[in-house]
Design a protein around this motif. Sequence first.
Motif, PDB file in Angstrom:
ATOM      1  N   SER A  57       0.830  -1.210   0.000  1.00  0.00           N
ATOM      2  CA  SER A  57       0.000   0.000   0.000  1.00  0.00           C
ATOM      3  C   SER A  57       0.861   1.255   0.000  1.00  0.00           C
ATOM      4  N   LYS A  60       2.498   1.652  -3.414  1.00  0.00           N
ATOM      5  CA  LYS A  60       1.502   2.123  -4.380  1.00  0.00           C
ATOM      6  C   LYS A  60       1.283   3.619  -4.245  1.00  0.00           C
ATOM      7  N   TYR A  65       1.145   4.078  -8.549  1.00  0.00           N
ATOM      8  CA  TYR A  65       0.602   2.972  -9.338  1.00  0.00           C
ATOM      9  C   TYR A  65      -0.846   2.746  -8.929  1.00  0.00           C
ATOM     10  N   LYS A  66      -1.659   2.342  -9.858  1.00  0.00           N
ATOM     11  CA  LYS A  66      -3.070   2.091  -9.569  1.00  0.00           C
ATOM     12  C   LYS A  66      -3.431   0.676  -9.997  1.00  0.00           C
ATOM     13  N   TYR A  67      -3.304  -0.244  -9.073  1.00  0.00           N
ATOM     14  CA  TYR A  67      -3.669  -1.627  -9.331  1.00  0.00           C
ATOM     15  C   TYR A  67      -4.668  -2.068  -8.277  1.00  0.00           C
ATOM     16  N   THR A  70      -3.398  -7.010  -6.091  1.00  0.00           N
ATOM     17  CA  THR A  70      -2.070  -6.958  -5.484  1.00  0.00           C
ATOM     18  C   THR A  70      -1.093  -7.880  -6.191  1.00  0.00           C
ATOM     19  N   TYR A  73       0.068  -6.280  -9.265  1.00  0.00           N
ATOM     20  CA  TYR A  73       0.925  -5.157  -8.900  1.00  0.00           C
ATOM     21  C   TYR A  73       2.335  -5.636  -8.548  1.00  0.00           C
ATOM     22  N   CYS A  85       9.420   4.585 -10.568  1.00  0.00           N
ATOM     23  CA  CYS A  85       9.130   5.277  -9.308  1.00  0.00           C
ATOM     24  C   CYS A  85      10.052   6.476  -9.207  1.00  0.00           C
TER      25      CYS A  85
END
Length: 87
Positions: A57, A60, A65-67, A70, A73, A85
Amino acid sequence: MSKIRVSGLVAESIVDGPGIRYVVFAQGCVHNCKGCHNPATHALDGGHLVEVDDIVSEIKKKCRYKYDDTKAYLKEINQTNIDNCDN
């Protein structure tokens, strides 16, 4: 829920690979390599337990990132080595 024993988390590292990285330092090592850069990570009962989902979390949020999935991701993180990143 899965937990991992960590010695530390670094949200923005510029020394652990190209770009800005989120680094998870795992705790517990029995190798005792000569010249180890992180001898404080050797104790198997050191550090602290952290929920893997909590670490994911935070990564993210940091990397934007938007997954929803998990597993997808984590697969993406592994494939890209978090090179994207850069915030």
